[in-house]
Design a protein around this motif. Structure first.
Motif, mmCIF file in Angstrom:
data_model
loop_
_atom_site.group_PDB
_atom_site.id
_atom_site.type_symbol
_atom_site.label_atom_id
_atom_site.label_comp_id
_atom_site.label_asym_id
_atom_site.label_seq_id
_atom_site.Cartn_x
_atom_site.Cartn_y
_atom_site.Cartn_z
ATOM 1 N N PRO A 1 0.822 -1.214 0.000
ATOM 2 C CA PRO A 1 0.000 0.000 0.000
ATOM 3 C C PRO A 1 0.858 1.267 0.000
ATOM 4 N N GLY A 2 0.432 2.257 -0.751
ATOM 5 C CA GLY A 2 1.185 3.491 -0.921
ATOM 6 C C GLY A 2 1.526 4.196 0.376
ATOM 7 N N HIS A 3 0.628 4.149 1.345
ATOM 8 C CA HIS A 3 0.891 4.844 2.605
ATOM 9 C C HIS A 3 1.960 4.138 3.448
ATOM 10 N N MET A 4 2.359 2.921 3.058
ATOM 11 C CA MET A 4 3.407 2.189 3.778
ATOM 12 C C MET A 4 4.787 2.366 3.145
ATOM 13 N N THR A 5 4.840 2.805 1.903
ATOM 14 C CA THR A 5 6.117 2.799 1.183
ATOM 15 C C THR A 5 7.145 3.769 1.758
ATOM 16 N N ALA A 6 6.721 4.943 2.211
ATOM 17 C CA ALA A 6 7.679 5.887 2.789
ATOM 18 C C ALA A 6 8.286 5.310 4.067
ATOM 19 N N GLY B 1 2.196 -3.317 12.559
ATOM 20 C CA GLY B 1 1.924 -2.621 13.811
ATOM 21 C C GLY B 1 1.634 -1.143 13.611
ATOM 22 N N GLU B 2 2.285 -0.535 12.642
ATOM 23 C CA GLU B 2 2.085 0.890 12.378
ATOM 24 C C GLU B 2 0.820 1.150 11.563
ATOM 25 N N PHE B 3 0.471 0.235 10.680
ATOM 26 C CA PHE B 3 -0.642 0.445 9.765
ATOM 27 C C PHE B 3 -1.655 -0.695 9.911
ATOM 28 N N GLU B 4 -1.859 -1.435 8.843
ATOM 29 C CA GLU B 4 -2.764 -2.587 8.868
ATOM 30 C C GLU B 4 -1.984 -3.824 8.449
ATOM 31 N N PRO B 5 -2.576 -5.001 8.622
ATOM 32 C CA PRO B 5 -1.858 -6.235 8.259
ATOM 33 C C PRO B 5 -1.359 -6.210 6.812
#
Length: 110
Positions: free
Chosen positions: A45-50, A71-75
């Motif tokens: 997911p794009g919001h995880m790439t950074a 832990g920071e976002f979703e599974p």
């Protein structure tokens, strides 16, 4: 200011590749390799790439990276992350290394 430049990040299980390294292959990735890397990247997911790029120099295993992102976002499916790192290693943007097994707490010393 005026000090020595920072030392380069050490290579770890999932660290940015050093193109100047004498062990790095000089070949250009094929179009198929680049396409596979793009397809694998789309599964992250794009919001995880950074965040993913920010933690690369930390010498974390792929499982640790997945657990951190989850832990920071979703599974995040481990298979998707493994495919991402395999594809990135193929095109030379990261270098994967095998982590040495850790000694177990109950292991006897000879």
């Amino acid at each position: 200011f005026g000090g020595a430049p920072p030392a380069p990040a050490p290579a770890g299980p999932a660290s940015p590749a050093n193109p100047a390294s004498p062990t790095s292959p000089a070949k250009e990735p094929s179009a198929a390799d680049r396409a596979a890397a793009e397809a694998a990247a789309k599964k992250i997911p794009g919001h995880m790439t950074a965040e993913l790029r920010a933690i690369l120099p930390r010498k974390m295993t792929i499982l640790q990276v997945r657990d951190f992102l989850t832990g920071e976002f979703e599974p995040l499916p481990l298979d998707d992350l493994v495919a991402y790192f395999d594809a990135q290693a193929t095109i030379g943007t990261v270098k994967l290394t095998v982590k040495a097994p850790e000694a177990t707490a109950g292991a006897k010393k000879k």
